[in-house]
Design an enzyme around this catalytic site. Structure first.
Site, short mmCIF file in Angstrom:
data_model
loop_
_atom_site.label_atom_id
_atom_site.label_comp_id
_atom_site.label_asym_id
_atom_site.label_seq_id
_atom_site.Cartn_x
_atom_site.Cartn_y
_atom_site.Cartn_z
CG LEU A 183 7.79 13.94 20.31
CD1 LEU A 183 6.87 14.90 20.90
CD2 LEU A 183 7.15 12.55 19.79
CG HIS A 220 15.10 -1.91 17.65
ND1 HIS A 220 16.33 -1.82 17.96
CD2 HIS A 220 14.54 -1.15 18.66
CE1 HIS A 220 16.68 -1.28 18.97
NE2 HIS A 220 15.50 -0.68 19.47
CG ASP A 228 13.45 9.76 13.05
OD1 ASP A 228 12.55 8.84 13.32
OD2 ASP A 228 14.69 9.91 13.96
P1 ADP Z 1 15.17 14.50 19.65
O1 ADP Z 1 14.70 13.01 20.09
O2 ADP Z 1 14.36 15.70 20.26
O3 ADP Z 1 15.67 14.62 18.31
P2 ADP Z 1 18.09 14.84 19.82
O4 ADP Z 1 19.03 14.64 21.09
O5 ADP Z 1 18.14 13.94 18.69
O6 ADP Z 1 16.69 14.56 20.44
O7 ADP Z 1 18.09 16.39 19.39
C1 ADP Z 1 17.93 17.25 20.35
C2 ADP Z 1 18.85 18.51 19.88
O8 ADP Z 1 18.37 19.05 18.95
C3 ADP Z 1 19.27 19.51 21.16
O9 ADP Z 1 20.08 19.06 21.99
C4 ADP Z 1 19.31 20.69 20.35
O10 ADP Z 1 20.65 20.75 19.78
C5 ADP Z 1 18.45 20.37 19.05
N1 ADP Z 1 17.44 21.35 19.07
C6 ADP Z 1 16.02 20.77 19.10
N2 ADP Z 1 15.09 21.71 18.94
C7 ADP Z 1 15.83 23.00 19.25
C8 ADP Z 1 15.64 24.44 19.37
N3 ADP Z 1 14.36 24.82 19.14
N4 ADP Z 1 16.63 25.45 19.44
C9 ADP Z 1 17.75 24.78 19.35
N5 ADP Z 1 18.23 23.62 19.37
C10 ADP Z 1 17.11 22.42 19.40
#
Ligand code: ADP
Ligand code: MG
Length: 384
Positions: A127, A36, A174
């Site tokens: 992550l 933050h 990120d």
């Molecule tokens: P994170 O903290 O992992 O970034 P988010 O909610 O921001 O969490 O992002 C997750 C989203 O990224 C999933 O809902 C999906 O849409 C996408 N995503 C991540 N990895 C994959 C993958 N290997 N194949 C398809 N979509 C993925």
């Protein structure tokens, strides 16, 4: 050629026939310390991890965009050739679509392409699996279009994709870690001027493992808690007459206490002391090595729990159980109200810490946490 590269190329052949023009990768990230502080124009210290997204890409001459992920059952997604619109992008295709949109907004001519995504960054574990996708796609298109954007420009382009296309009000941490990280280093980022310095963080070399404990408690950026913390920080800066809390020094806190209500004061104190902890961590890494940062991790967690009030029982349990079982320092990481904690653990104690955390969750009736070990790895690059 490594197994991972062959795997994404094999998936490309299956989905689209023929060979990709190339394979690019971009990693997920963990924030070591600095929570933050980004929107207060302060300091953060993430690192790129050894879990990454890989994309195999081939340019098409007809302008169409076709996307396939080896995870999930969505099949091939197609996007309209000439105009990429938010309402047409479903599921994960919003991330590549956002990158195409942001590159085109910069005046870069992005052709159609076929793309296969293969990622080992776990989804929703804090992550940044979504940024790994964006950064891998941006790196691929940057090279395939000959746009030649440098890393800072790619950071801003993917941020624009997130903010204006995907619709997530995120900063630059990120992307900076994913695009600019280096093996054995953390990325010291000044969120005011966006300057980056690589700081040695060879945890494995020091016999330490970074354990990520995903509590699997859901949280979201849209959460009211996040918005109210931001609002408190803005109020604090306004009352104290500074542009951002970055400009408040530790020595100003006594005066701040007299000017602010108790809650706002504690929010401000978290940000001001957290900025200092990032600076202290950087200094400790440069002069004494990874083990020396442990006390700052602990203090960061206490500050988020007590002053910023964004921890929760699951995160506190993860931190306390890992510390009791041998972790030398631990803290929640990310926006709060769930998500993940990280623990710095002597390699020989890793199994014990994993067991202790799982047992503590089970005793309290919490869902079993997901546990990952990560190490500082290279940022985005071309693989083939
Ligand atoms: P994170 O903290 O992992 O970034 P988010 O909610 O921001 O969490 O992002 C997750 C989203 O990224 C999933 O809902 C999906 O849409 C996408 N995503 C991540 N990895 C994959 C993958 N290997 N194949 C398809 N979509 C993925
Ligand atoms: Mg994300």
């Amino acid at each position: 050629m490594s197994w991972a590269i062959e795997h994404v190329i094999g998936a490309f052949r299956e989905a689209f026939d023929g060979e990709p023009d190339g394979v690019w990768t971009a990693p997920g990230r963990v924030n070591l310390i600095g929570e933050h502080t980004d929107y207060n124009e302060g300091f953060v210290l993430p690192f790129a991890i050894d879990l990454a997204a890989r994309v195999a890409v081939r340019v098409r001459s007809d302008g169409a965009i076709r996307l396939f992920s080896t995870a999930g059952s969505e099949g091939v997604a197609k996007l309209s050739a000439s105009e990429v619109r938010r309402e047409d992008a479903r599921g994960w295709s919003v991330y590549p679509a956002g990158v195409v949109w942001a590159l085109r907004e910069r005046g870069i001519r992005v052709p159609g392409f076929d793309l296969v995504l293969d990622s080992d960054v776990p989804l929703g574990a804090g992550l940044s699996s979504s940024h790994a996708i964006e950064c891998a796609v941006a790196s691929a298109l940057n090279e395939l279009t000959g746009a030649g954007l440098d890393a800072p420009e790619l950071v801003l382009t993917t941020q624009r994709a997130e903010n204006a296309f995907v619709g997530a009000p995120t900063g630059i941490m990120d992307q900076s870690a994913s695009l600019r990280g280096e093996a054995g280093h953390a990325v010291f980022l000044d969120c005011r001027d966006q300057s980056v310095e690589l700081v040695p963080f060879d945890a494995p070399g020091a016999g330490l493992v970074t354990l990520v404990i995903d509590t699997r408690v859901a949280h979201s950026h849209a959460d009211g808690g996040y918005a109210s913390r931001r609002a408190a920080c803005e109020l604090g800066a306004e009352v104290l007459g500074v542009k951002a809390l970055r400009d408040v020094a530790l020595g100003d806190l006594d005066e701040a206490r007299a000017l602010l209500d108790d809650t706002t004061f504690r929010r401000v104190r978290h940000v001001v002391t957290e900025d200092q902890r990032v600076l202290d961590t950087v200094q400790a890494l440069r002069t004494a090595g990874p083990a020396a940062i442990a006390p700052y991790l602990d203090a960061s967690h206490a500050s988020m729990r007590d002053d910023f009030e964004i921890s929760c029982d699951e995160l506190d349990t993860a931190v306390e159980a890992s510390r009791a079982a041998g972790a030398i320092g631990a803290r929640m990481t990310g926006g709060g109200f769930g998500g993940s904690a990280i623990a710095l653990v002597p390699a020989e104690d890793e199994a014990g810490v994993r067991d202790a955390v799982s047992a503590a969750f089970s005793e309290r009736g919490y869902r079993a946490p997901r546990l990952f070990t990560v190490s500082p790895a290279d940022g985005a690059r071309r693989l083939a």
